[in-house]
Design a protein around this motif. Structure first.
Motif, short mmCIF file in Angstrom:
data_model
loop_
_atom_site.label_atom_id
_atom_site.label_comp_id
_atom_site.label_asym_id
_atom_site.label_seq_id
_atom_site.Cartn_x
_atom_site.Cartn_y
_atom_site.Cartn_z
N GLY A 169 5.93 -11.58 3.09
CA GLY A 169 4.66 -11.10 3.62
C GLY A 169 4.11 -9.91 2.86
N GLY A 170 4.76 -9.54 1.76
CA GLY A 170 4.31 -8.41 0.95
C GLY A 170 5.09 -7.15 1.25
N THR A 171 5.42 -6.41 0.18
CA THR A 171 6.15 -5.16 0.36
C THR A 171 5.40 -4.03 -0.33
OG1 THR A 171 7.46 -5.59 -1.64
CG2 THR A 171 8.39 -6.33 0.44
N SER A 172 5.68 -2.80 0.11
CA SER A 172 5.01 -1.64 -0.49
C SER A 172 5.57 -1.33 -1.86
CB SER A 172 5.18 -0.41 0.40
OG SER A 172 4.39 -0.53 1.55
N TRP A 173 6.84 -1.67 -2.07
CA TRP A 173 7.44 -1.47 -3.39
C TRP A 173 7.27 -2.76 -4.17
CZ3 TRP A 173 10.93 2.51 -5.51
CH2 TRP A 173 10.80 3.73 -4.83
#
Lengths: 169, 310
Positions: free
Chosen positions: B237-241
Motif C-alpha cells: 500500500g506504499g511506504t514512507s521509506w
C-alpha cells in the motif's frame, strides 16, 4: 653587498604586493590552493587537510569541478549546456553545494532552475560522492578513518573504547 | 439422470455469473483505496550510494539513547553473515541495521539499511487491538508504550519484520522500533538522525511525493545504474521509506512477494469481527447459559422451599 641588500629590502615588498594582486594563473585561469582544510564535520571528526596540489598534478580541473573552471567538462550531463562555459569567479565546492540539505516539505517553494541542478547533493554528500567515488575507481584510500580522524565526541558516538582504536576500520 | 437445459436456465446462470463478477470486482476495487497523506514525509534510500560506513546506526543509537553495542560502529565484521546466511535484524538495542550483500555479476558489494518503512497503511497499526499505534500526518508510525500490552501481534503483522519485543523486560511489555525520530526531529520538520549522519547522501529526506519524483528522475537519467522500480512506492500500500537499487530488489534482501494492496485489506473483515466477538459474545453466551439453566435452578429452588413449607 650592502647595495644588493638595499635593493632586496626595497624590491621584496614590491614583488610580494605584485604577487598578491596578480597571482600566477594556474591551468584553469585561477590560482589553485595547495591544500584545502575541510572542517564541516568538526563535532565528530578532526579537520581533513585535502592535498589539492597532488590532485591537480594528476587530474584535470574539470574532473572534479564539473564545469566551473573553464577547461571544458567531463560529465555527459554537464556537456549539454556547459561544454564551453567560462571559468567562474568562485569554484569552491561550497559555492554550489550547500552544507545542509533537506528536500523542502512544502511544495510552494519556487525552484529557480526547475530543469537542471535539482537533485544536487549537499556539501557533505557532494564531497563524499566525489572523493570516495573516484577513490574507489582510482584505488585511493576508501576507509573512513583513512581521511577522518575521530574527535573524542566521535569516538563516543561510534562506541570506540580506547584500546579498540588500533583495530578501527 | 440429466437436467433439461432450457434457454431460460442458460440466461439465468449467465446473468448470475455476470452479476457476481461485477460485484466481486467492485469490492476489490473498493479495497484498493489507500489513505493519502499529502503532508507525508519520507526518505529515499539510494543503495548505489551506500558504502556501509554505519554512521546511520551510530547516529540512531545516540539519538534514541540506545544501549552501547558490543562492537564499535566502526567494526565491519558485523557484515559477515550469521548462521545459515542470516543477516542482522533490528532489535531492542538497535532500530536500524545495515547489511552487506554481494549480488552476482557485481564487482562490489551493496549495502542495505533496514528500519521501519513507515507504511501508508501500517499492518502493525491495524493489528493492534489496544490502538497503541498512530500514523502521524508527517508520515511516522509511532506507538504509545504505556498502552502496549505486549501481545506481539504487530510483530507478526508487519510484512517487513520490524517491530521487536523487549524480551529483557517481559513484565513491563514494550515493543520497540524506529519512530522516524518523531519526538525529537520529525515533529519539528527536521530530518531523522540517520539521514543527517549519512555522508554519501544515500538517504534523502523530504516530502514523499517529491522523493518519488526524484527517484523517477534518477532512474530516467541514469537508466544503466538503476532497476526501473522504486521499492515502497506501492508495496504493502506504499511506504514512507523508498528505495532505489542497481540490482533486482530480491537480490539485496527485499521481499518482492509483498502485494501492492495494504495488508489491512486481507485482514479487515476478520479484524472487524474481533471487537464484536469480545463485546457481544460474552453477553450472548451468558444469556444462553442463564436461559439453559433457568429450569434447573427453578427445580433446585423448589427443592429448598418444600421443607420450609411444612
Amino acid at each position: 653587498m650592502k647595495a644588493l641588500w638595499k635593493i632586496v629590502k626595497v624590491f621584496f615588498p614590491v614583488i610580494m604586493i605584485c604577487y598578491c594582486v596578480f597571482p600566477v594563473k594556474g591551468m584553469c585561469g585561477q590560482e589553485p590552493p595547495e591544500s584545502v582544510v575541510l572542517s564541516y564535520l568538526h563535532k565528530l571528526y578532526k579537520p581533513v587537510h585535502f592535498d589539492h596540489q597532488v590532485h591537480t598534478e594528476m587530474y584535470d580541473c574539470c574532473s572534479c569541478h564539473h564545469h566551473t573552471t573553464g577547461d571544458g567538462t567531463a560529465k555527459a550531463g554537464c556537456k549539454k549546456c556547459h561544454s564551453d562555459s567560462a571559468a567562474l569567479e568562485n569554484v569552491s565546492c561550497s559555492s554550489c553545494h550547500q552544507f545542509k540539505k533537506t528536500v523542502e516539505i512544502t511544495q510552494s517553494v519556487p525552484v529557480a532552475d526547475p530543469l537542471y541542478h535539482i537533485d544536487k547533493p549537499d556539501l557533505k554528500g557532494a564531497l563524499h560522492l566525489q572523493c570516495l567515488g573516484c577513490h574507489q575507481t582510482e584505488d585511493g584510500p576508501t576507509g573512513c578513518q583513512e581521511c577522518h580522524e575521530f574527535t573524542p565526541a566521535g569516538r563516543t558516538r561510534f562506541a570506540l573504547k580506547n584500546e579498540e582504536l588500533q583495530r578501527r576500520d | 439422470m440429466f437436467t433439461k437445459t432450457s434457454r431460460r436456465t442458460v440466461l439465468k446462470s449467465g446473468l448470475t455469473g455476470a452479476l457476481a463478477t461485477l460485484f466481486m470486482r467492485a469490492k476489490s476495487a473498493e479495497s484498493h483505496s489507500i489513505k493519502k497523506y499529502p503532508d507525508s514525509s519520507g526518505v529515499l534510500v539510494d543503495l548505489t550510494r551506500c558504502v556501509g560506513c554505519r554512521s546511520c546506526e551510530a547516529a540512531c543509537n545516540a539519538e534514541q539513547n540506545l544501549p552501547e553495542p558490543e562492537l564499535p560502529f566502526t567494526d565491519k565484521s558485523v557484515f559477515d553473515e550469521g548462521e545459515h546466511g542470516q543477516k542482522r535484524r533490528t532489535d531492542e538495542t538497535r532500530y536500524t541495521v545495515v547489511n552487506r550483500y554481494e549480488p552476482e555479476g557485481l564487482d562490489h558489494p551493496l549495502f542495505r539499511k533496514v528500519q521501519c518503512n513507515h507504511c501508508q497503511e501500517p499492518a502493525c497499526l491495524s493489528s493492534c487491538f489496544v490502538n497503541a499505534y498512530t500514523k502521524t500526518p508527517e508520515g511516522a508510525v509511532i506507538y504509545d508504550p504505556d498502552i502496549c500490552v505486549g501481545c506481539r501481534t504487530c510483530m507478526i503483522a508487519c510484512p517487513f519484520y520490524i517491530p521487536t519485543f523487549k524480551y529483557s523486560s517481559a513484565f513491563h511489555p514494550r515493543i520497540l522500533k524506529c519512530i522516524f525520530c518523531y519526538d525529537t526531529r520529525l515533529k519539528y520538520g527536521r530530518e531523522p538522525a540517520c539521514v543527517e549522519a549519512c555522508p554519501q547522501d544515500a538517504l534523502l529526506f523530504g516530502s514523499r511525493d517529491t522523493l518519488i519524483k526524484i527517484g523517477r528522475r534518477r532512474i530516467e537519467e541514469k537508466g544503466d545504474r538503476y532497476v526501473d522500480h522504486i521499492y515502497g512506492e506501492y508495496e504493502a500500500g506504499g511506504t514512507s521509506w523508498l528505495y532505489l537499487s542497481s540490482v533486482p530488489f530480491e537480490e539485496v534482501g527485499f521481499n518482492t512477494d509483498i502485494s501492492d494492496e495494504p495488508i489491512l485489506d486481507s485482514v479487515k473483515n476478520f479484524l472487524g469481527i474481533v471487537p464484536m466477538v469480545l463485546t457481544i459474545w460474552p453477553a450472548l453466551f451468558t444469556g444462553f447459559h442463564l436461559l439453559a439453566t433457568r429450569k434447573e435452578k427453578g427445580v433446585e429452588d423448589q427443592n429448598i422451599h418444600v421443607p420450609e413449607d411444612k
